[in-house]
Write an enzyme that holds these catalytic residues in place. Structure first.
Site, PDB file in Angstrom:
ATOM      1  N   SER A 289     -28.178 -16.938  27.600  1.00 25.91           N
ATOM      2  CA  SER A 289     -27.314 -16.149  26.722  1.00 25.91           C
ATOM      3  C   SER A 289     -27.498 -14.671  27.021  1.00 25.91           C
ATOM      4  O   SER A 289     -28.540 -14.242  27.519  1.00 25.91           O
ATOM      5  CB  SER A 289     -27.668 -16.406  25.259  1.00 25.91           C
ATOM      6  OG  SER A 289     -28.850 -15.698  24.893  1.00 25.91           O
ATOM      7  N   ASP A 290     -26.486 -13.872  26.713  1.00 24.16           N
ATOM      8  CA  ASP A 290     -26.693 -12.431  26.727  1.00 24.16           C
ATOM      9  C   ASP A 290     -27.622 -12.079  25.567  1.00 24.16           C
ATOM     10  O   ASP A 290     -27.814 -12.863  24.630  1.00 24.16           O
ATOM     11  CB  ASP A 290     -25.361 -11.687  26.619  1.00 24.16           C
ATOM     12  CG  ASP A 290     -25.404 -10.330  27.295  1.00 24.16           C
ATOM     13  OD1 ASP A 290     -26.513  -9.767  27.442  1.00 24.16           O
ATOM     14  OD2 ASP A 290     -24.339  -9.824  27.690  1.00 24.16           O
TER      15      ASP A 290
END
Length: 750
Positions: A289-290
């Site tokens: 994920s960012d």
């Protein structure tokens, strides 16, 4: 009751532990090589099977929830002492050097400038040098027990989102607006970064951000709640191709983006992460994920109302690893999610598998002497070779937009040089966003690069608050230019104006920069040349300067980083081999702000040269040279069978007086498509070095994927295709010093 002495009891415990570990295939007498997952003679799958089955549920969750995060939150992946597995930092940036890693590193030009080189060879070599420095620093960090932010060998790079709007703050991190060019440069970067060893990876690449992410970040809405509504045609024909190219060359991960895509947050979107990435694109690695994107599922998108559901939903959709900005990451609730039946333990064991596969391929569990990359260290950072490459890359990134003949300069004609503007000696803003930590003494500003050439230099920053230029000192500029024989004006944006989380509201020059340039024009003798030098990513409104005859030349430099001044001097004077400008714009530079659709509109209509319906100030692929080129002798089959590639050739002659690079470009167009098609599509490009007066015979080819269109499925239609070959786009009104030759070919199914 059986009585035992303390010595007998101790011996019995040792024997029991020894039998237990022998049965389980574990360590005996502390010999860690007895773990099958450490046996380099076994296959990767056998080793992974052994390792994954040894992990407890809690250990798996610990690994998946510690992928790093802003300023070190959420990382590193914790050590597992009982298996003698060390900690590991996943959050490393390698966009154009060892970005923000502790200590110094070579600073290469920002990605958009590298894209302007239109050179896969340059991208490969920059990525190779980056991989060497990242891995060398990582090896030393591990020896020091330092697992902090940006110390790992797994890169969240490159950024391969399509540059779809001039105002997006992250345009500088991309490779521009074209899916073919982006795909080509992506493949070169991934291969250069990861190395060519058949067993080990130098530094693992991770392409981001998946997908349909290209603004807004904070204007007019926040990315953490924004929904990119995109058609399947645009998704497949514009946003997906670069990620396909990334995975085809073996990148180890992709990063899911902050935004929603068609109503579903990207990091909890099974269509994106499973249907597209895993099933269609054959992703074998992991999805990370960012930073903070998993908690945004709750707080930004309001898609889930608690951490247990958010963690389970993301993992079930296909996410493997969380980058968190929290002390207690959302994925840490996965144990409870298993207990509640919202995700299975088998799913978690499957999701953690590619994390350890990546670490195995980096060589973590093998004897160091087997791995050629284990020998790298800080001694391989900021080497003379890497510094020379940074200079070459900067020179190759510059795009000459206007030149009335004043360039290349004859420095003996000009005694007093006026150097004005907020970038004249601003080391920080020249670097752009996501820069390596470059030693202060290694950053060469325009002032440092040009001052030695002038007999006398008069300097005025003009803007008292840097590139924002809200506070402008006009008298200082007027004094600096009054008696100068030649004036250089250094304007642009810098990360103070455009960067991650910092979109521009418009394309205007920041603050009073336009007034600064106007003051230079108004207070300079008409016989004195004015050269405008720009440092920016997204296009800025300089139409007035382009049309102003007093402005003799305009040079776009993007963010060249550590050797800006040296590269600028060489290109302006053409005093070294390879200094003739040959950079080309990797995006369309609009003439008017009214040509830009709203940033929140994700239709590709009116965006990029492929669908643009107006006249730009500067077209995609545009750039001038100090010499001229002539294209001729275009050859290709008159007809090909659908699904097969097209092979052709052309000749290009350097008709000027200087040896120089040229960027050969081949485009196609659909003459009778029955479904919506781009106006033109770049299908082949190569940077060519041609001596003055010499002719090169150049072969090209492109496969059927470039001829296909989407209409519920990809297909190549029978019919007539246009083909165009030259140093620029076909049919553009603003021409480069070369021609375009055109032809057609037929696609048949018989």
């Amino acid at each position: 009751m059986i009585k035992m002495s303390k010595r007998s009891l101790l011996l019995t415990i040792v024997l029991v532990i020894g039998v237990r570990d022998a049965v389980c295939g574990g360590k005996v007498n502390g010999d860690e090589d007895d773990y099958p997952f450490r046996d380099p003679n076994l296959s990767w799958d056998e080793r992974l099977d052994d390792l994954i089955k040894r992990l407890t549920l809690e250990e798996i969750v610990d690994q998946m929830s510690h992928g790093g995060g802003q300023n070190g939150f959420g990382g590193p992946g914790p050590a597992i002492p009982r298996l003698d597995i060390g900690a590991y930092q996943w959050d490393t940036q390698c966009l154009r050097g060892a970005v923000q890693a502790p200590g110094d590193a070579t600073g290469f030009p920002q990605a958009l400038g590298l894209a302007a080189s239109f050179s896969t060879d340059l991208l490969f070599r920059v990525a190779e040098a980056t991989g060497v420095e990242v891995r060398g620093k990582h090896n030393d960090f591990v020896k020091q027990g330092n697992y902090g932010w940006h110390t790992g060998a797994s890169c969240s790079s490159p950024v391969i989102n399509i540059m779809r709007d001039s105002r997006w703050g992250r345009n500088q991190e991309t490779y521009g607006e074209d899916p073919y060019l982006t795909s080509m440069l992506t493949a070169a970067f991934v291969k250069g970064l990861q190395g060519n060893d058949l067993r080990y990876v130098r530094a693992s690449a991770g392409c981001k951000h998946f997908d349909a992410y290209g603004g807004p970040d904070n204007n007019p809405v926040l990315r953490t709640s924004f929904d990119a509504v995109v058609s399947e045609r645009d998704l497949r024909m514009t946003f997906m191709p670069a990620f396909q190219a990334c995975l085809e060359v073996g990148a180890y991960s992709i990063m899911c983006s902050y935004n929603k895509v068609n109503g579903v947050p990207a990091c909890a979107n099974p269509e994106l992460l499973t249907c597209f990435a895993r099933n269609e694109m054959s992703l074998q690695g992991y999805v990370i994920s960012d930073a903070g994107a998993i908690e945004d599922l709750i707080s930004g998108h309001n898609y889930f109302n608690n951490s247990i559901d958010a963690a389970a939903g993301s993992v079930n959709a296909g996410c493997n690893l969380e980058k968190s900005n929290l002390n207690k990451p959302v994925f840490s609730y996965l144990v409870e999610a298993v207990k509640q039946g919202k995700v299975t333990e088998d799913t978690l064991r499957e999701r953690v598998r590619p994390l350890f596969y990546t670490r195995m391929r980096l060589g973590e569990f093998d004897p160091p002497e087997m791995n050629p990359y284990s020998k790298l260290s800080n001694a391989d950072v900021e080497t003379p070779e890497h510094k020379a490459l940074a200079l070459e890359a900067a020179m190759k990134s510059f795009v000459l937009l206007k030149n009335n003949g004043v360039l290349p300069l004859n420095p003996t004609k000009y005694g007093i040089w006026g150097l004005v503007g907020p970038f004249v000696d601003n080391a920080t803003q020249l670097l752009g966003d996501y820069a390596p930590n470059i030693p202060d003494g290694e950053i060469v500003t325009p002032l440092k690069g040009l001052e030695p050439v002038a007999d006398v230099s008069i300097v005025a920053h003009g803007c008292e608050d840097g590139t924002l230029c809200a506070h402008y000192n006009a008298p200082s500029v007027q004094v600096a230019v009054a008696d100068s024989d030649i004036i250089f004006v250094f304007l642009g944006t810098g990360q103070a104006v455009e960067s991650e989380g910092n979109d521009r509201p418009n394309t205007d020059l920041p603050g009073q920069q336009r007034q600064l340039l106007q003051d230079v024009i108004n207070n300079t003798d008409p016989s004195k040349p004015i050269i405008l030098v720009l440092f920016n990513a997204g296009p800025i409104n300089i139409s007035f300067a382009d049309q102003e005859p007093r402005v003799s030349a305009i040079l776009e430099c993007f963010f060249p980083a550590q050797v800006t001044g040296d590269a600028l001097r060489h290109v302006l004077l053409n005093d070294v081999t390879g200094a003739v400008p040959a950079g080309r714009l990797p995006y369309t530079w609009p003439l008017l702000a009214s040509q830009l659709p709203p940033m929140t509109d994700y239709s590709m209509q009116r965006r990029t040269y492929r669908y643009f319906d107006g006249e730009p100030l500067y077209p995609f692929g545009y750039g001038l040279s100090y010499t001229t080129f002539q294209y001729s002798d275009l050859k290709h089959p008159e007809s090909i069978v659908g699904g097969f590639p097209l092979h052709g050739s052309f000749a290009v002659t350097n008709t000027g007086t200087l040896d120089a690079d040229e960027v050969g470009q081949v485009y196609i167009s659909w003459k009778n498509a029955t479904v919506p098609a781009p106006t033109f599509q770049l299908v082949w490009v190569k940077r060519l070095t041609i001596e003055s007066g010499k002719t090169l015979q150049v072969a090209f080819d492109f496969d059927a994927t470039f001829m296909q269109l989407w209409d519920g499925g990809f297909r190549v239609e029978a019919g007539v295709m246009g083909i165009f070959c030259g140093g620029q786009q076909p049919n553009q009104k603003r021409t480069a010093p070369s021609n375009v030759i055109a032809s057609t070919f037929n696609i048949t199914w018989t």
